[in-house]
Design a protein around this motif. Structure first.
Motif, PDB file in Angstrom:
ATOM      1  N   ASP A 125     108.894  11.693  48.307  1.00 31.18           N
ATOM      2  CA  ASP A 125     109.866  11.416  47.372  1.00 31.18           C
ATOM      3  C   ASP A 125     109.409  10.158  46.462  1.00 31.18           C
ATOM      4  N   GLY A 126     110.044   9.560  45.753  1.00 28.26           N
ATOM      5  CA  GLY A 126     109.838   8.521  44.883  1.00 28.26           C
ATOM      6  C   GLY A 126     109.225   7.337  45.349  1.00 28.26           C
ATOM      7  N   GLY A 127     109.708   7.080  46.753  1.00 28.25           N
ATOM      8  CA  GLY A 127     109.484   6.075  47.409  1.00 28.25           C
ATOM      9  C   GLY A 127     107.816   6.066  47.906  1.00 28.25           C
ATOM     10  N   ASP A 128     107.392   7.493  48.485  1.00 28.42           N
ATOM     11  CA  ASP A 128     106.181   7.428  48.439  1.00 28.42           C
ATOM     12  C   ASP A 128     105.130   7.505  47.339  1.00 28.42           C
ATOM     13  N   ASN A 129     105.563   8.126  46.353  1.00 28.43           N
ATOM     14  CA  ASN A 129     104.831   7.904  45.177  1.00 28.43           C
ATOM     15  C   ASN A 129     104.588   6.191  44.790  1.00 28.43           C
ATOM     16  N   LEU A 130     105.689   5.497  44.853  1.00 26.10           N
ATOM     17  CA  LEU A 130     105.267   4.058  44.603  1.00 26.10           C
ATOM     18  C   LEU A 130     104.374   3.562  45.377  1.00 26.10           C
ATOM     19  N   VAL A 131     104.712   3.763  46.936  1.00 25.90           N
ATOM     20  CA  VAL A 131     103.740   3.020  47.795  1.00 25.90           C
ATOM     21  C   VAL A 131     102.274   3.524  47.550  1.00 25.90           C
ATOM     22  N   HIS A 132     102.262   4.665  47.207  1.00 24.09           N
ATOM     23  CA  HIS A 132     100.619   5.367  46.761  1.00 24.09           C
ATOM     24  C   HIS A 132     100.028   4.613  45.622  1.00 24.09           C
ATOM     25  N   LEU A 133     100.762   4.083  44.798  1.00 22.50           N
ATOM     26  CA  LEU A 133     100.317   3.460  43.475  1.00 22.50           C
ATOM     27  C   LEU A 133     100.103   1.951  43.788  1.00 22.50           C
ATOM     28  N   MET A 134     101.162   1.323  44.470  1.00 16.18           N
ATOM     29  CA  MET A 134     101.040   0.032  44.776  1.00 16.18           C
ATOM     30  C   MET A 134      99.956   0.028  45.786  1.00 16.18           C
ATOM     31  N   PHE A 286     113.284   3.917  53.150  1.00 16.36           N
ATOM     32  CA  PHE A 286     112.156   3.870  53.048  1.00 16.36           C
ATOM     33  C   PHE A 286     112.012   3.708  51.561  1.00 16.36           C
ATOM     34  N   PHE A 287     112.453   4.682  50.653  1.00 20.95           N
ATOM     35  CA  PHE A 287     112.397   4.627  49.129  1.00 20.95           C
ATOM     36  C   PHE A 287     112.944   3.397  48.853  1.00 20.95           C
ATOM     37  N   SER A 288     114.042   2.934  49.273  1.00 18.79           N
ATOM     38  CA  SER A 288     114.662   1.762  48.527  1.00 18.79           C
ATOM     39  C   SER A 288     113.662   0.500  49.251  1.00 18.79           C
ATOM     40  N   LEU A 289     113.503   0.453  50.004  1.00 17.73           N
ATOM     41  CA  LEU A 289     112.400  -0.673  50.687  1.00 17.73           C
ATOM     42  C   LEU A 289     111.172  -0.696  49.560  1.00 17.73           C
ATOM     43  N   ALA A 290     110.643   0.587  49.194  1.00 16.88           N
ATOM     44  CA  ALA A 290     109.574   0.469  48.534  1.00 16.88           C
ATOM     45  C   ALA A 290     109.870   0.016  46.940  1.00 16.88           C
ATOM     46  N   MET A 291     111.119   0.306  46.727  1.00 17.45           N
ATOM     47  CA  MET A 291     111.371   0.039  45.255  1.00 17.45           C
ATOM     48  C   MET A 291     111.558  -1.627  45.270  1.00 17.45           C
ATOM     49  N   VAL A 292     112.133  -1.966  46.233  1.00 18.22           N
ATOM     50  CA  VAL A 292     112.474  -3.573  46.354  1.00 18.22           C
ATOM     51  C   VAL A 292     111.220  -4.264  46.384  1.00 18.22           C
TER      52      VAL A 292
ATOM     53  N   PRO B  57      94.395  12.774  40.058  1.00 14.97           N
ATOM     54  CA  PRO B  57      95.558  13.094  40.881  1.00 14.97           C
ATOM     55  C   PRO B  57      96.248  12.081  41.471  1.00 14.97           C
ATOM     56  N   GLU B  58      95.759  10.840  41.226  1.00 15.84           N
ATOM     57  CA  GLU B  58      96.165   9.657  41.839  1.00 15.84           C
ATOM     58  C   GLU B  58      97.336   8.857  41.358  1.00 15.84           C
ATOM     59  N   PHE B  59      97.408   9.021  40.323  1.00 13.15           N
ATOM     60  CA  PHE B  59      98.551   8.110  39.495  1.00 13.15           C
ATOM     61  C   PHE B  59      99.536   8.718  38.720  1.00 13.15           C
ATOM     62  N   GLU B  60     100.052   9.906  39.724  1.00 15.11           N
ATOM     63  CA  GLU B  60     101.233  10.557  39.038  1.00 15.11           C
ATOM     64  C   GLU B  60     102.501   9.638  39.120  1.00 15.11           C
ATOM     65  N   GLN B  61     103.308   9.998  38.339  1.00 16.74           N
ATOM     66  CA  GLN B  61     104.690   9.380  38.076  1.00 16.74           C
ATOM     67  C   GLN B  61     105.783  10.019  38.068  1.00 16.74           C
ATOM     68  N   ASN B  62     106.757  10.061  39.170  1.00 21.20           N
ATOM     69  CA  ASN B  62     107.892  10.967  39.304  1.00 21.20           C
ATOM     70  C   ASN B  62     108.895   9.984  39.421  1.00 21.20           C
ATOM     71  N   TRP B  63     109.538   9.530  38.238  1.00 16.09           N
ATOM     72  CA  TRP B  63     110.567   8.823  38.088  1.00 16.09           C
ATOM     73  C   TRP B  63     111.931   9.174  37.715  1.00 16.09           C
ATOM     74  N   LYS B  64     111.949  10.559  37.762  1.00 17.38           N
ATOM     75  CA  LYS B  64     113.117  11.112  37.047  1.00 17.38           C
ATOM     76  C   LYS B  64     114.104  11.496  38.117  1.00 17.38           C
ATOM     77  N   LEU B  65     113.941  11.125  39.449  1.00 12.71           N
ATOM     78  CA  LEU B  65     115.000  11.377  40.249  1.00 12.71           C
ATOM     79  C   LEU B  65     116.276  11.267  39.555  1.00 12.71           C
ATOM     80  N   PHE B  66     117.167  11.938  39.625  1.00 11.83           N
ATOM     81  CA  PHE B  66     118.583  11.959  39.112  1.00 11.83           C
ATOM     82  C   PHE B  66     118.630  11.859  37.786  1.00 11.83           C
ATOM     83  N   ALA B  67     117.682  12.370  37.059  1.00 13.72           N
ATOM     84  CA  ALA B  67     117.576  12.151  35.507  1.00 13.72           C
ATOM     85  C   ALA B  67     116.804  13.462  35.036  1.00 13.72           C
TER      86      ALA B  67
END
Lengths: 358, 211
Positions: A125-134, A286-292, B57-67
């Motif tokens: 989910d978004g949390g995994d995505n953020l961990v991946h980038l960071m 985990f999503f929230s922790l990653a965001m914080v 493939p490594e810098f995807e951005q999925n930030w539209k959760l709930f939008a």
């Protein structure tokens, strides 16, 4: 007004490691989040990422042929290779969180994060995505400059004063600092992009406009670990409206608040609280922790230093307490390791930033 | 900190070149990320290949959760299998509520597993995104076919064999719109809509690694 002289005076600063405390918090938060997640999934690891996954290695190979994403797990689909990678992922998350051999461990951390996540991209989910980038961005930072075992080691065995370095070494150090500063800028802009995207797309949504949006996730079976609590919150018209409009205003406004220090700090605090609420209500810790953890890149240094000092004092108190108790029960000085970990930050805090790892 | 270092000329050249190079890379990278998350526009259309090259493939951005709008429907996926016993009789099993099992597992768990919260949910999203409204079998080698195999294997893993040899598996999805809040005057059709997928034949190879 910015004068050429001011610019010239500011330039040398770009050759020093900026925002070391923020880098450390992002490192500890990101690696801690991923490490905790891996521990949580220990019992499910083979079905999620391993040899028992319904997303078989063969299916994934067909997808990878298309996307070219990196995963070391495609090198072999045997069980023991997978187990080794998972274990390495856990160990590297621990090493990064503690700041042990940070240069190397951040690389290993990034590689294992990519390996697991790209084994099945339909899990995150978004949390995994953020961990991946960071995880990738952290490789380019000097995130172990403070609050790390590396910093402790350096403090115990101080090298030569940077002023006495020969030019080649000073140059290498300055280049590493520049790279760090660029990576920190990327992390900051990345966080801004997260909120700006989330906010601006919400502005266009009918539910966010009519003030009911927050109600709906609270009714989704996949995101209601505590239905009674969710029902309670979504039951109020005014609360739902306030949270809906507040969320959008905050996400859209956050990037602009960076120009106003006070406002930014207030918004950050509110965002942390909102993420804690999401963690609990929607079952997304985990999503929230990653965001914080990512938000922490914007925390003021003074606050971080105060928090670090507070933690160290607590750590000392706990160490003293443990030592006393274990002394009573005849154990050895158990306080030492507690203090060693918790006390490290403050000792390291006074150290000049940037070291021999350039 | 110590006094500002005086750099030699070659060192200054290295620093300036590195600074300009790094700055350009950072700008290009962040520009690509921005264009990727922004709505399709004149610039992002013009430079689409370059933007994709950076982001995938490594810098995807999925930030539209709930939008732009939060999800407003619950999808319950069920599965059943057809088995053939040792005496050759074919038995069609009962429907098994795979999503319902996920939801039960999530209840009162402060840290739900991705296994319960994401695996089936996102597999179904993947299937829907590749199939639209129809359930005709996807072309061989397409993403749609990957989605079918994935769902099939999830169903096989969860349902078990029931003693016989599984020859077919079937899935169905019951989609229910979330009723608007009690204090809202809005009317929404909350009758469940059932979408039954065709029976998929099962080979032994399809079960590989699922035990």
């Amino acid at each position: 007004m910015t004068t050429p002289a001011a610019v010239r005076a500011a330039l040398p600063r770009l050759l020093t490691t900026l925002a070391p405390y923020q880098a450390a918090v992002v490192r500890i938060g990101t690696a801690g989040t991923w490490g905790a997640y891996l521990l949580r999934e220990w019992g499910n690891r083979r079905v999620l990422y391993g040899d028992r996954s319904p997303w078989s290695a063969e299916l994934n190979d067909r997808l990878l042929a298309d996307t070219h994403a990196f995963t070391a797990l495609s090198w072999s689909d045997g069980r023991w290779w997978f187990e080794a990678v998972y274990l390495l992922a856990l160990l590297s998350a621990g090493a990064v969180a503690l700041g042990w051999r940070t240069r190397a461990s951040t690389v290993l951390f990034a590689l294992t994060v990519l390996s697991l996540q790209n084994r099945n991209v339909f899990l995150g989910d978004g949390g995994d995505n953020l961990v991946h980038l960071m995880a990738i961005y952290l490789v380019f930072t000097r995130c172990g400059a403070v609050w790390s075992l590396d910093a402790r080691r350096r403090a115990r065995r101080p090298g030569r004063d940077p002023a006495e370095w020969g030019e080649p070494r000073a140059l290498a150090d300055a280049l590493a600092a520049m790279l760090h500063n660029c990576a920190m800028l990327v992390i900051a802009v990345q966080v801004v992009l997260v909120y700006a995207t989330a906010g601006w797309y919400k502005v266009q949504g009918a539910r966010w406009q009519d003030g009911t949006a927050v109600f709906y996730p609270l009714e989704l079976d996949y995101f209601t670990p505590w239905p009674e609590l969710s029902g309670l919150l979504g039951g109020s018209l005014l609360v739902t409206f306030a949270l809906t409009y507040g969320t959008v205003a905050m996400q859209v406004g956050f990037p602009f608040s960076l120009a106003a220090r006070r406002l930014k700090n207030v918004l950050l605090a509110v965002m942390v609280v909102e993420h804690l609420a999401i963690a609990l209500l929607l079952g997304l810790p985990f999503f929230s922790l990653a965001m914080v953890s990512a938000d922490a890149v914007f925390l003021p240094t003074a606050l971080l230093l105060r928090l670090g000092g507070l933690l160290a004092v607590q750590g000392r108190a706990a160490g003293w307490w443990v030592a006393r108790r274990s002394g009573r029960t005849g154990g050895a000085a158990a306080g030492e390791p507690v203090e060693a970990v918790a006390g490290g930050p403050v000792e390291a805090a006074g150290e000049p930033v940037g070291g021999a790892d350039g | 900190m110590s006094a500002v270092r005086v750099w030699s000329k070659p060192a200054r050249v290295v620093l300036v070149v590195a600074g300009v190079g790094l700055g350009a890379c950072v700008l290009a990278f962040l520009g690509a990320l921005f264009l990727h998350v922004a709505p399709a526009n004149s610039v992002s259309k013009q430079y689409r290949a370059q933007v994709d090259w950076v982001v995938y493939p490594e810098f995807e951005q999925n930030w539209k959760l709930f939008a732009p709008d939060p999800l407003q429907r619950n999808v319950a996926v069920d599965a059943r299998v057809q088995t053939v016993g040792p005496d050759g009789t074919v038995v069609t099993g009962e429907w098994r509520g795979l999503s319902a099992e996920d939801w039960a597992a999530i209840r009162h768990d402060p840290a739900p597993s991705h296994l319960d919260q994401n695996l089936l949910r996102r597999a179904w999203d993947f299937y829907e995104s590749t199939h639209g409204e129809g359930d005709a079998q996807a072309a061989p080698g397409s993403r749609g076919q990957l989605a079918e195999r994935y769902l099939e294997r999830i169903a096989l893993q969860r349902t078990g064999t029931g003693g016989g040899r599984v020859i077919q598996v079937q899935l169905r999805a019951t989609v229910t719109a979330v009723a608007p809040p009690a204090w809202s005057r809005e009317q929404v059709d909350t009758a469940p809509h059932v979408r039954e997928l065709p029976w998929w034949p099962v080979q032994d190879a399809d079960r590989e690694g699922l035990s």
